[in-house]
Design an enzyme around this catalytic site. Structure first.
Site, PDB file in Angstrom:
ATOM      1  N   LYS A 130       3.362 -11.408  98.874  1.00 49.72           N
ATOM      2  CA  LYS A 130       3.340 -10.481  97.745  1.00 49.72           C
ATOM      3  C   LYS A 130       2.681  -9.154  98.130  1.00 49.72           C
ATOM      4  O   LYS A 130       2.516  -8.271  97.289  1.00 49.72           O
ATOM      5  CB  LYS A 130       2.619 -11.116  96.553  1.00 49.72           C
ATOM      6  N   ASP A 165      -7.302 -16.647  90.779  1.00 47.89           N
ATOM      7  CA  ASP A 165      -6.006 -16.604  91.444  1.00 47.89           C
ATOM      8  C   ASP A 165      -5.591 -15.139  91.558  1.00 47.89           C
ATOM      9  O   ASP A 165      -5.218 -14.504  90.580  1.00 47.89           O
ATOM     10  CB  ASP A 165      -4.999 -17.406  90.616  1.00 47.89           C
ATOM     11  N   GLN A 223      -1.054 -12.357  92.181  1.00 50.70           N
ATOM     12  CA  GLN A 223      -0.344 -11.220  91.603  1.00 50.70           C
ATOM     13  C   GLN A 223      -1.151  -9.929  91.670  1.00 50.70           C
ATOM     14  O   GLN A 223      -0.578  -8.839  91.654  1.00 50.70           O
ATOM     15  CB  GLN A 223       0.022 -11.510  90.145  1.00 50.70           C
ATOM     16  N   CYS A 260       7.402 -19.856  86.331  1.00 51.99           N
ATOM     17  CA  CYS A 260       6.347 -20.849  86.607  1.00 51.99           C
ATOM     18  C   CYS A 260       5.140 -20.637  85.699  1.00 51.99           C
ATOM     19  O   CYS A 260       3.994 -20.803  86.117  1.00 51.99           O
ATOM     20  CB  CYS A 260       5.933 -20.815  88.074  1.00 51.99           C
TER      21      CYS A 260
END
Length: 408
Positions: free
Chosen positions: A228, A202, A205, A366
């Site tokens: 992002k 993932d 970020q 989250c």
């Protein structure tokens, strides 16, 4: 001002929202881990699309459709180049990281069998926990968790102990959204492959702070979200190795993902369209490409260096505040600081900071299992981008001190 070759004031002029006030104070935007701001150059691309060539793609012979198709596919090529992806059809355009992860999780329903094991890290976003729990419920798979330590780092000895011939899938974020920890994904990928497991990383970020190289990492799946990375919301990408994308069945049925449809049988389109059912976020995809062009125009290496200096300065200044504790003190971090002040709820701090024009995120981000690990309800999270300044850090620190004095 920090000296790393960036003209920060010039860059800040590219972002119209940074010129506004909130509650009568100049906006200090420190919620970049949730959503980064969008430069005028990307806004102009969005406006230009709707002004000049708004049309559906791929199926039209008229000029507007062809222009929109060309721009959309050019953006796919920009994404391919940015992430050093071998083939353009290994780039699946999605609505974002959550969509991308669910696409893969759905596909593995037909590949996973009862007793097969899935590993996820203890510091995942809910979007990289819940889909795998749902997958295990459908298949009888077993979910196992790579633990973390007090510093907010994965316990890698335990990860290696968890790996076995039963491990089929390993999922880990590149960077923790709640802590800023940069995880050792190269080690995770290499060890997982030796055990015969596929890996999804993932990158939601990480992508704004680390230019991930798909060829160097040799990862099977990687995700990112445009919002992002100075792009719009509602669009992102899934990278998947061609061999895996070929194995996975379509996630959704509809237009564009088909080769031929009859009432007796449907055959599916080739990659990437097999996974791109329906009318996509055309403008968003084009703007995603424009956002990557903007970031690369500044230079990702320069951005990384500047943000590291900003992180170090902010960490030092915040730690000088009495009874303030930072959660996530890993050796390798991106520009995220999660903190609390003993005896004060993070929501209360965030509310006072907002009155001062300072935008931070409060809550569990989250990532509730991380908060449970530390035994806290949540944190105040200040997350920095390359358009933030040392002076804004000073405003944050002053605001936190004021909140502490008001609430203690």
């Amino acid at each position: 001002m920090l000296e790393v070759g960036l003209d920060i004031q010039k860059i800040r002029k590219d972002f119209p929202i940074l010129q506004r006030e909130v509650n009568g104070k100049p906006l200090v935007y420190l919620d970049n881990a949730a959503t980064s701001q969008t430069p005028q150059q990307v806004i102009d691309v969005i406006v230009d699309y709707y002004h000049r060539y708004n049309a559906n793609i791929h199926r039209g012979v008229h000029t507007l459709s062809q222009e929109a198709t060309d721009a959309y596919e050019a953006a796919r090529g920009t994404i391919q180049k940015h992430f050093n992806i071998a083939k353009a059809h290994e780039v699946i355009l999605t609505s974002g990281t959550t969509h991308s992860i669910n696409l893969v999780a759905s596909g593995f329903t037909s590949l996973l069998k009862e007793g097969d094991e899935i590993l996820v890290s203890a510091m995942e976003h809910h979007s990289n926990i819940v889909p795998w729990q749902m997958l295990c419920e459908r298949t009888g798979g077993v979910l196992k968790v790579i633990p973390m330590n007090e510093n907010g780092e994965l316990v890698m000895t335990e990860f290696h102990n968890l790996l076995s011939d039963k491990t089929k899938l390993v999922f880990c974020n590149h960077v923790s959204n709640a802590l800023g920890t940069v995880n050792p994904i190269a080690e995770i990928i290499e060890a997982s492959h030796k055990a015969g497991a596929a890996v999804l990383v993932d990158g939601a970020q990480a992508a704004a702070h680390i230019k991930a190289d798909m060829q160097a990492l040799d990862v099977d799946f990687y995700t990112a979200s445009a919002h992002k990375m100075c792009g719009p919301t509602g669009v992102g990408m899934l990278y998947g190795k061609e061999e895996w994308l070929t194995k996975l069945p379509p996630y959704q049925g509809g237009g564009e993902m088909i080769a031929e449809v009859t009432f007796e049988k449907t055959t599916y389109a080739d990659l990437p369209h097999k996974f791109e059912a329906g009318t996509p976020n055309i403008c968003g995809g084009i703007a995603f490409g424009a956002a990557l062009d903007y970031l690369n125009g500044i230079g990702m290496e320069t951005i990384v260096q500047y943000e590291e200096e900003l992180l170090n300065y902010a960490t030092e200044q915040l730690l000088a505040i009495d009874v303030l504790k930072i959660y996530g003190t890993a050796e390798h971090k991106t520009s995220v600081i999660s903190f609390n002040i003993e005896g004060i709820h993070p929501y209360d701090i965030g509310t006072i900071l907002d009155k001062l024009g300072i935008a931070v995120r409060t809550g569990h981000h989250c990532a509730q299992p991380i908060m449970d690990f530390y035994g806290i309800p949540g944190t105040v999270r200040a997350s920095f981008s390359f358009y933030n300044t040392k002076e804004e850090v000073d405003v944050l620190v002053a605001g936190v001190k004021r909140a502490r004095n008001m609430l203690l």
